[in-house]
Design an enzyme around this catalytic site. Structure first.
Site, PDB file in Angstrom:
ATOM      1  CG  HIS A 291      -2.007  -1.023   1.120  1.00  0.00           C
ATOM      2  ND1 HIS A 291      -2.492  -1.723   2.193  1.00  0.00           N
ATOM      3  CD2 HIS A 291      -2.715  -1.453   0.041  1.00  0.00           C
ATOM      4  CE1 HIS A 291      -3.450  -2.548   1.789  1.00  0.00           C
ATOM      5  NE2 HIS A 291      -3.595  -2.407   0.479  1.00  0.00           N
TER       6      HIS A 291
ATOM      7  NE  ARG B  95      -3.855   5.086   2.626  1.00  0.00           N
ATOM      8  CZ  ARG B  95      -5.142   5.420   2.559  1.00  0.00           C
ATOM      9  NH1 ARG B  95      -5.505   6.532   1.963  1.00  0.00           N
ATOM     10  NH2 ARG B  95      -6.068   4.651   3.075  1.00  0.00           N
ATOM     11  CD  GLU B  96      -0.374   0.595   4.593  1.00  0.00           C
ATOM     12  OE1 GLU B  96       0.362  -0.402   4.732  1.00  0.00           O
ATOM     13  OE2 GLU B  96      -1.609   0.492   4.457  1.00  0.00           O
TER      14      GLU B  96
ATOM     15  NE  ARG C  19      -6.292   0.392   0.469  1.00  0.00           N
ATOM     16  CZ  ARG C  19      -6.231  -0.276   1.612  1.00  0.00           C
ATOM     17  NH1 ARG C  19      -5.684   0.267   2.666  1.00  0.00           N
ATOM     18  NH2 ARG C  19      -6.728  -1.500   1.699  1.00  0.00           N
TER      19      ARG C  19
ATOM     20  CG  ASN D 112      -3.239  -7.220   1.184  1.00  0.00           C
ATOM     21  OD1 ASN D 112      -2.827  -8.285   0.724  1.00  0.00           O
ATOM     22  ND2 ASN D 112      -3.424  -7.030   2.483  1.00  0.00           N
ATOM     23  NE  ARG D 113      -9.493  -5.809   1.400  1.00  0.00           N
ATOM     24  CZ  ARG D 113      -8.530  -5.419   2.219  1.00  0.00           C
ATOM     25  NH1 ARG D 113      -7.269  -5.769   1.986  1.00  0.00           N
ATOM     26  NH2 ARG D 113      -8.807  -4.699   3.302  1.00  0.00           N
TER      27      ARG D 113
ATOM     28  CG  HIS E  28       0.001  -4.139   5.307  1.00  0.00           C
ATOM     29  ND1 HIS E  28      -0.798  -3.729   4.276  1.00  0.00           N
ATOM     30  CD2 HIS E  28       0.389  -5.393   4.991  1.00  0.00           C
ATOM     31  CE1 HIS E  28      -0.892  -4.691   3.379  1.00  0.00           C
ATOM     32  NE2 HIS E  28      -0.185  -5.715   3.786  1.00  0.00           N
ATOM     33  CB  SER E  29       1.838   1.343   8.728  1.00  0.00           C
ATOM     34  OG  SER E  29       1.328   2.307   7.831  1.00  0.00           O
ATOM     35  CE1 TYR E  30      -3.532   4.717   9.832  1.00  0.00           C
ATOM     36  CE2 TYR E  30      -3.623   4.718  12.207  1.00  0.00           C
ATOM     37  CZ  TYR E  30      -4.174   5.039  11.006  1.00  0.00           C
ATOM     38  OH  TYR E  30      -5.383   5.690  10.967  1.00  0.00           O
TER      39      TYR E  30
ATOM     40  CE1 TYR F 228      -9.768  -5.194   6.621  1.00  0.00           C
ATOM     41  CE2 TYR F 228     -10.223  -3.267   7.955  1.00  0.00           C
ATOM     42  CZ  TYR F 228      -9.521  -3.879   6.941  1.00  0.00           C
ATOM     43  OH  TYR F 228      -8.565  -3.177   6.261  1.00  0.00           O
TER      44      TYR F 228
ATOM     45  CD  GLU G 198      -2.254  -3.104   9.339  1.00  0.00           C
ATOM     46  OE1 GLU G 198      -1.877  -1.921   9.438  1.00  0.00           O
ATOM     47  OE2 GLU G 198      -2.920  -3.525   8.385  1.00  0.00           O
TER      48      GLU G 198
END
Lengths: 307, 96
Positions: free
Chosen positions: A67, A69-70, A125, A142-143, A194-196, A246, A268
């Site tokens: 992603h 922006r992470e 993202r 990541n989907r 990943h983050s955060y 989730y 994360e």
């Protein structure tokens, strides 16, 4: 030399790719750079290979920056890759791992998105592929994996941040990893960073049923987050993705698990509770430093539990 | 380059399932251009929501009317981005 590289700063894609070459130059008998494909905008997809020799060894896959922006994740990845290189021959655990296994590390998994965050939209993202029939750009990489692909834990709307894409592995950035791991055949551990929200997750994300290895993965995650907390007291939660965060369909770690990688985790990284995706660069070293023992715990466990 | 002047990130605490549903419905209103940094999952889990400046008033009223508590996590997204840029530039200038 890597000694002139500022690990405590965020860097552009070009700077990161230049740094990879320096790392390879500094550790020629341990580190090499391989290209596993090209992004949608034809950027090379580079992977650092840490290997002490021997054909077709069991392997570990690490990735950061799926992603865009992470930013903390590639920054942590750079520090970690450097740490792996520097600790071989010094740290007994790193040495033992690399004497038996190879490590493949993709520092910038989504280079188009990452470059876009530096030039046009810091909070981008997704990938940068176009979507037929929509003005919205990009797929959530990541989907996009073939593990529960298309379920309710992702979006069919190209304008959504969790858009799954038109079909599984439609994104070159995803397909390149799929082909690499499938082709390698001996990848035993996948960790995607990943983050955060301070979590250590394992499959499944796309269904509520526990994986057959749930207990072992849970125990390992518990130890890893405990060791992570030892440095600065950063509290992580852990568990299966669906229980902890989730329902998420089409994620990389679920794909890895369903394709024979028993040890599949998603980190994360830390949340200061103030900055989210805009974690200041002063946080890079503390984040990477606290994450290191947890990564090492998982890698050592995989070394000691061959399958 | 996209600017985020006046955008805020709200740290929202949903205390029941109804709040979760309301937040999801809020997120589906495309004209508001909201971006969940942390999605609504279950009561007790924080939700972080980036709200563009033009939508701020509407979102805050929505939260208040529905008794959903929130605090401001990031006061002005662009200010943080400016700071980030400044830090990167400074790092490049420093001879190590």
């Amino acid at each position: 030399s890597t000694s002139t590289f500022d690990f405590a700063s965020y860097h552009t894609l070009d700077e990161i790719y230049d740094w990879m070459d320096i790392l390879v130059d500094n550790h020629p008998s341990l580190v090499s750079k391989i290209q596993i494909g090209q992004s949608y905008e034809n950027r090379p997809l580079y992977v650092l290979k840490f290997s002490t020799g021997g054909p077709n060894r069991p392997a570990i896959w690490l990735d950061t920056g799926i992603h865009a922006r992470e930013w903390i994740t590639p920054a942590t990845g750079i520090w970690t890759a450097n740490k792996i290189a520097e600790e071989y021959g010094r740290d007994p655990s790193v040495t033992a791992i690399l004497d038996s296994m190879d490590i493949f590390f993709e520092i910038v998994t989504n280079p188009d998105g990452f470059a876009f965050t530096h030039s046009n939209n810091r909070l981008w993202r997704k990938t940068r592929s176009t979507n037929t029939g929509s003005h919205c750009i990009g797929v959530d990489p990541n989907r996009n994996w073939d593990a529960g692909f298309g379920g309710s834990g992702s979006s069919s709307n190209p304008c959504s941040e969790t858009y799954r894409g038109p079909y599984a592995h439609s994104e070159r950035e995803v397909k390149a990893i799929v082909d690499f791991i499938r082709g390698h055949r001996k990848v035993k551990l996948v960790i995607s960073i990943h983050s955060y929200s301070q979590m250590l997750l394992f499959p499944y994300g796309y269904k509520t049923a526990p994986v057959p290895d749930h207990q072992e993965l849970n125990e390992l995650a518990k130890k890893a987050v405990s060791d992570l907390a030892a440095l600065y007291g950063t509290k992580y939660t852990y568990g299966s993705m669906v229980d902890t965060i989730y329902m998420a369909d089409g994620t990389s770690i679920d794909w890895a698990y369903d394709n024979g990688v028993k040890y599949a985790f998603s980190f994360e990284l830390r949340d200061t509770g103030r900055y989210g995706f805009l974690l200041p660069s002063t946080q890079i070293i503390p984040t990477a430093t606290e994450t290191w023992p947890a990564l090492l715990d998982i890698m050592v466990h995989v070394l000691e539990h061959p399958y | 380059e996209k600017l985020f002047v006046g955008d805020q990130v709200l740290h929202i605490m949903a205390s029941n399932e109804e709040h979760i549903t309301l937040l999801r419905v809020l997120g589906e209103q495309e004209e508001l251009q909201l971006d969940f940094w942390r999605h609504p999952t279950s009561p007790g889990h924080p939700v972080d929501l980036q709200v563009p400046f033009p939508s701020l008033q509407a979102v805050k009223i929505f939260l208040e009317v529905n008794n959903i508590s929130y605090s401001i996590m990031i006061e002005d997204v662009q200010e943080l981005l400016n700071e980030e840029k400044k830090t990167m530039k400074k790092s490049r200038r420093v001879e190590r």
